[in-house]
Design a protein around this motif. Structure first.
Motif, PDB file in Angstrom:
ATOM      1  N   ALA A 197      19.976  25.288   9.320  1.00  0.00           N
ATOM      2  CA  ALA A 197      18.701  25.295  10.047  1.00  0.00           C
ATOM      3  C   ALA A 197      18.754  26.252  11.224  1.00  0.00           C
ATOM      4  O   ALA A 197      17.786  26.971  11.507  1.00  0.00           O
ATOM      5  N   GLU A 198      19.888  26.272  11.933  1.00  0.00           N
ATOM      6  CA  GLU A 198      20.031  27.184  13.078  1.00  0.00           C
ATOM      7  C   GLU A 198      19.989  28.639  12.616  1.00  0.00           C
ATOM      8  O   GLU A 198      19.378  29.489  13.268  1.00  0.00           O
ATOM      9  N   ALA A 199      20.619  28.938  11.489  1.00  0.00           N
ATOM     10  CA  ALA A 199      20.612  30.305  10.971  1.00  0.00           C
ATOM     11  C   ALA A 199      19.202  30.732  10.580  1.00  0.00           C
ATOM     12  O   ALA A 199      18.796  31.879  10.830  1.00  0.00           O
ATOM     13  N   LEU A 200      18.443  29.822   9.977  1.00  0.00           N
ATOM     14  CA  LEU A 200      17.073  30.142   9.586  1.00  0.00           C
ATOM     15  C   LEU A 200      16.162  30.346  10.795  1.00  0.00           C
ATOM     16  O   LEU A 200      15.166  31.063  10.714  1.00  0.00           O
ATOM     17  N   ALA A 201      16.519  29.704  11.902  1.00  0.00           N
ATOM     18  CA  ALA A 201      15.707  29.841  13.117  1.00  0.00           C
ATOM     19  C   ALA A 201      15.960  31.163  13.836  1.00  0.00           C
ATOM     20  O   ALA A 201      15.185  31.540  14.722  1.00  0.00           O
ATOM     21  N   ASP A 202      17.018  31.863  13.477  1.00  0.00           N
ATOM     22  CA  ASP A 202      17.334  33.147  14.112  1.00  0.00           C
ATOM     23  C   ASP A 202      16.295  34.182  13.681  1.00  0.00           C
ATOM     24  O   ASP A 202      16.057  34.368  12.485  1.00  0.00           O
ATOM     25  N   PRO A 203      15.672  34.879  14.637  1.00  0.00           N
ATOM     26  CA  PRO A 203      14.659  35.872  14.265  1.00  0.00           C
ATOM     27  C   PRO A 203      15.229  37.067  13.496  1.00  0.00           C
ATOM     28  O   PRO A 203      14.481  37.795  12.840  1.00  0.00           O
ATOM     29  N   ASP A 204      16.537  37.268  13.591  1.00  0.00           N
ATOM     30  CA  ASP A 204      17.204  38.353  12.864  1.00  0.00           C
ATOM     31  C   ASP A 204      17.929  37.735  11.664  1.00  0.00           C
ATOM     32  O   ASP A 204      18.973  37.089  11.830  1.00  0.00           O
ATOM     33  N   PRO A 205      17.401  37.885  10.446  1.00  0.00           N
ATOM     34  CA  PRO A 205      17.993  37.223   9.278  1.00  0.00           C
ATOM     35  C   PRO A 205      19.465  37.590   9.051  1.00  0.00           C
ATOM     36  O   PRO A 205      20.254  36.734   8.651  1.00  0.00           O
ATOM     37  N   TRP A 206      19.835  38.844   9.273  1.00  0.00           N
ATOM     38  CA  TRP A 206      21.222  39.247   9.065  1.00  0.00           C
ATOM     39  C   TRP A 206      22.134  38.595  10.103  1.00  0.00           C
ATOM     40  O   TRP A 206      23.216  38.110   9.772  1.00  0.00           O
ATOM     41  N   HIS A 207      21.698  38.559  11.342  1.00  0.00           N
ATOM     42  CA  HIS A 207      22.465  37.887  12.383  1.00  0.00           C
ATOM     43  C   HIS A 207      22.600  36.403  12.058  1.00  0.00           C
ATOM     44  O   HIS A 207      23.671  35.803  12.251  1.00  0.00           O
ATOM     45  N   GLY A 208      21.532  35.809  11.562  1.00  0.00           N
ATOM     46  CA  GLY A 208      21.589  34.403  11.167  1.00  0.00           C
ATOM     47  C   GLY A 208      22.553  34.176  10.016  1.00  0.00           C
ATOM     48  O   GLY A 208      23.298  33.191  10.006  1.00  0.00           O
ATOM     49  N   PHE A 209      22.569  35.101   9.078  1.00  0.00           N
ATOM     50  CA  PHE A 209      23.485  34.999   7.933  1.00  0.00           C
ATOM     51  C   PHE A 209      24.938  35.063   8.412  1.00  0.00           C
ATOM     52  O   PHE A 209      25.770  34.236   8.020  1.00  0.00           O
ATOM     53  N   ILE A 210      25.245  36.035   9.247  1.00  0.00           N
ATOM     54  CA  ILE A 210      26.601  36.164   9.788  1.00  0.00           C
ATOM     55  C   ILE A 210      26.990  34.899  10.548  1.00  0.00           C
ATOM     56  O   ILE A 210      28.093  34.367  10.381  1.00  0.00           O
ATOM     57  N   GLY A 211      26.088  34.406  11.384  1.00  0.00           N
ATOM     58  CA  GLY A 211      26.374  33.211  12.175  1.00  0.00           C
ATOM     59  C   GLY A 211      26.655  32.007  11.303  1.00  0.00           C
ATOM     60  O   GLY A 211      27.554  31.206  11.605  1.00  0.00           O
ATOM     61  N   PHE A 212      25.905  31.871  10.209  1.00  0.00           N
ATOM     62  CA  PHE A 212      26.121  30.746   9.310  1.00  0.00           C
ATOM     63  C   PHE A 212      27.495  30.829   8.655  1.00  0.00           C
ATOM     64  O   PHE A 212      28.242  29.844   8.624  1.00  0.00           O
ATOM     65  N   ILE A 213      27.834  31.989   8.107  1.00  0.00           N
ATOM     66  CA  ILE A 213      29.133  32.160   7.439  1.00  0.00           C
ATOM     67  C   ILE A 213      30.271  31.872   8.419  1.00  0.00           C
ATOM     68  O   ILE A 213      31.220  31.138   8.095  1.00  0.00           O
ATOM     69  N   GLN A 214      30.186  32.403   9.610  1.00  0.00           N
ATOM     70  CA  GLN A 214      31.249  32.187  10.596  1.00  0.00           C
ATOM     71  C   GLN A 214      31.339  30.721  11.010  1.00  0.00           C
ATOM     72  O   GLN A 214      32.435  30.176  11.148  1.00  0.00           O
ATOM     73  N   ALA A 215      30.202  30.077  11.218  1.00  0.00           N
ATOM     74  CA  ALA A 215      30.188  28.682  11.662  1.00  0.00           C
ATOM     75  C   ALA A 215      30.776  27.757  10.611  1.00  0.00           C
ATOM     76  O   ALA A 215      31.593  26.878  10.919  1.00  0.00           O
ATOM     77  N   VAL A 216      30.382  27.946   9.361  1.00  0.00           N
ATOM     78  CA  VAL A 216      30.852  27.057   8.302  1.00  0.00           C
ATOM     79  C   VAL A 216      32.344  27.252   8.043  1.00  0.00           C
ATOM     80  O   VAL A 216      33.097  26.282   7.872  1.00  0.00           O
ATOM     81  N   CYS A 217      32.801  28.489   8.053  1.00  0.00           N
ATOM     82  CA  CYS A 217      34.230  28.735   7.856  1.00  0.00           C
ATOM     83  C   CYS A 217      35.045  28.208   9.035  1.00  0.00           C
ATOM     84  O   CYS A 217      36.187  27.754   8.851  1.00  0.00           O
ATOM     85  N   ALA A 218      34.475  28.245  10.238  1.00  0.00           N
ATOM     86  CA  ALA A 218      35.152  27.650  11.396  1.00  0.00           C
ATOM     87  C   ALA A 218      35.264  26.138  11.246  1.00  0.00           C
ATOM     88  O   ALA A 218      36.272  25.535  11.638  1.00  0.00           O
ATOM     89  N   MET A 219      34.239  25.498  10.682  1.00  0.00           N
ATOM     90  CA  MET A 219      34.305  24.058  10.419  1.00  0.00           C
ATOM     91  C   MET A 219      35.454  23.746   9.462  1.00  0.00           C
ATOM     92  O   MET A 219      36.181  22.762   9.642  1.00  0.00           O
ATOM     93  N   GLN A 220      35.614  24.586   8.458  1.00  0.00           N
ATOM     94  CA  GLN A 220      36.717  24.391   7.530  1.00  0.00           C
ATOM     95  C   GLN A 220      38.066  24.539   8.237  1.00  0.00           C
ATOM     96  O   GLN A 220      38.990  23.768   7.999  1.00  0.00           O
ATOM     97  N   ALA A 221      38.175  25.535   9.089  1.00  0.00           N
ATOM     98  CA  ALA A 221      39.442  25.786   9.778  1.00  0.00           C
ATOM     99  C   ALA A 221      39.812  24.650  10.724  1.00  0.00           C
ATOM    100  O   ALA A 221      40.992  24.380  10.946  1.00  0.00           O
ATOM    101  N   ALA A 222      38.814  23.965  11.258  1.00  0.00           N
ATOM    102  CA  ALA A 222      39.064  22.889  12.215  1.00  0.00           C
ATOM    103  C   ALA A 222      39.468  21.583  11.545  1.00  0.00           C
ATOM    104  O   ALA A 222      39.984  20.679  12.209  1.00  0.00           O
ATOM    105  N   ASP A 223      39.253  21.473  10.234  1.00  0.00           N
ATOM    106  CA  ASP A 223      39.486  20.196   9.552  1.00  0.00           C
ATOM    107  C   ASP A 223      39.800  20.480   8.086  1.00  0.00           C
ATOM    108  O   ASP A 223      38.911  20.845   7.314  1.00  0.00           O
ATOM    109  N   ARG A 224      41.066  20.313   7.701  1.00  0.00           N
ATOM    110  CA  ARG A 224      41.454  20.615   6.321  1.00  0.00           C
ATOM    111  C   ARG A 224      40.703  19.750   5.320  1.00  0.00           C
ATOM    112  O   ARG A 224      40.388  20.192   4.217  1.00  0.00           O
ATOM    113  N   GLY A 225      40.433  18.524   5.696  1.00  0.00           N
ATOM    114  CA  GLY A 225      39.683  17.653   4.798  1.00  0.00           C
ATOM    115  C   GLY A 225      38.297  18.197   4.540  1.00  0.00           C
ATOM    116  O   GLY A 225      37.820  18.212   3.397  1.00  0.00           O
ATOM    117  N   PHE A 226      37.637  18.658   5.596  1.00  0.00           N
ATOM    118  CA  PHE A 226      36.295  19.206   5.426  1.00  0.00           C
ATOM    119  C   PHE A 226      36.336  20.533   4.688  1.00  0.00           C
ATOM    120  O   PHE A 226      35.408  20.861   3.943  1.00  0.00           O
TER     121      PHE A 226
END
Length: 238
Positions: free
Chosen positions: A88-117
């Motif tokens: 939802a945060e990525a979709l709210a970004d007025p710059d779609p490419w910036h939102g796409f990058i932010g989403f990929i980085q955020a989700v991969c960071a979630m994975q790095a913070a928790d092996r289970g996730f």
């Protein structure tokens, strides 16, 4: 004639307040133990090991969570909420490419913070309805994010939602392999993949430095090392 009320059936009787409190404490202890073990060791941790970590018997664990999927659903509910929120945060970004990058980085960071996730995002659990519902919600948002970024000319036209699944699988593997020796290696993977996804000339964040040779060598040594007796207790299959 006087009548006497029939006794309540077992299903109608409510547990004593003390019993309800004990049950809730046990549930919280199980969830806390599962969070710790899943975060450090991934989803391969056995239910028996979680029961030991929580200080409860296997029967108590089974009463609270009859299946592994029920436990995973409860443990990762908040993280799946965060995953959907990232879309939802990525979709709210007025710059779609910036939102796409932010989403990929955020989700991969979630994975790095928790092996289970990291494992959860690379798998599917049909019996965990709430978890899969949130995943579906995030997926629908990601499809829209892809369309916007492609329409803006910055995301390659041949990028598909399957490429996200592949990335999450790859990132889960990198996180598991390098967690101690090179814990930031996943950032390098994400940076390189964003370069693969972008159209020529698209602005990209700086590429993270590659892990040191010695760090990757340590990670490779650990992967080649047979599981110890302590590790054996963590899984159902060994």
């Amino acid at each position: 004639m006087t009548s006497t009320a029939e006794p309540d059936s077992p299903a109608d009787r409510q547990p004593e307040p003390g019993l309800r409190a004990d049950a809730e404490r046990n549930r919280e202890r199980i969830l806390a133990a599962a969070r710790r073990l899943y975060a450090s060791d991934g989803l391969g941790v056995s239910m028996a090991c979680i029961a030991r970590e929580a200080g409860v018997g296997k029967a108590t664990l089974s009463r609270r969570f009859a299946t592994r999927e029920e436990l995973i659903n409860a443990v990762f509910a908040d993280r799946m909420d965060a995953y959907a929120a990232a879309t939802a945060e990525a979709l709210a970004d007025p710059d779609p490419w910036h939102g796409f990058i932010g989403f990929i980085q955020a989700v991969c960071a979630m994975q790095a913070a928790d092996r289970g996730f990291a494992d959860v995002l690379a798998m599917t659990f049909p019996a965990a309805k709430a978890l899969e519902g949130r995943r579906a919600e995030a997926y629908d948002g990601f499809l829209e994010l892809i369309a916007r970024a492609q329409a803006g000319g910055h995301l390659r036209a041949d990028f598909t939602s399957q490429d996200l699944v592949i990335l999450l699988m790859a990132n889960a593997g990198v996180v598991a392999a390098t967690q101690d020796a090179a814990p930031d290696a996943w950032r390098r993977l994400v940076g390189q993949m964003l370069r693969a996804y972008a159209t020529p000339g698209t602005d990209l964040p700086p590429l993270e430095q590659a892990p040191a040779h010695t760090a990757l060598y340590r990670a490779m040594l650990r992967l080649a090392r047979p599981a110890t007796g302590g590790d054996t207790e963590r899984t159902d299959s060994r």
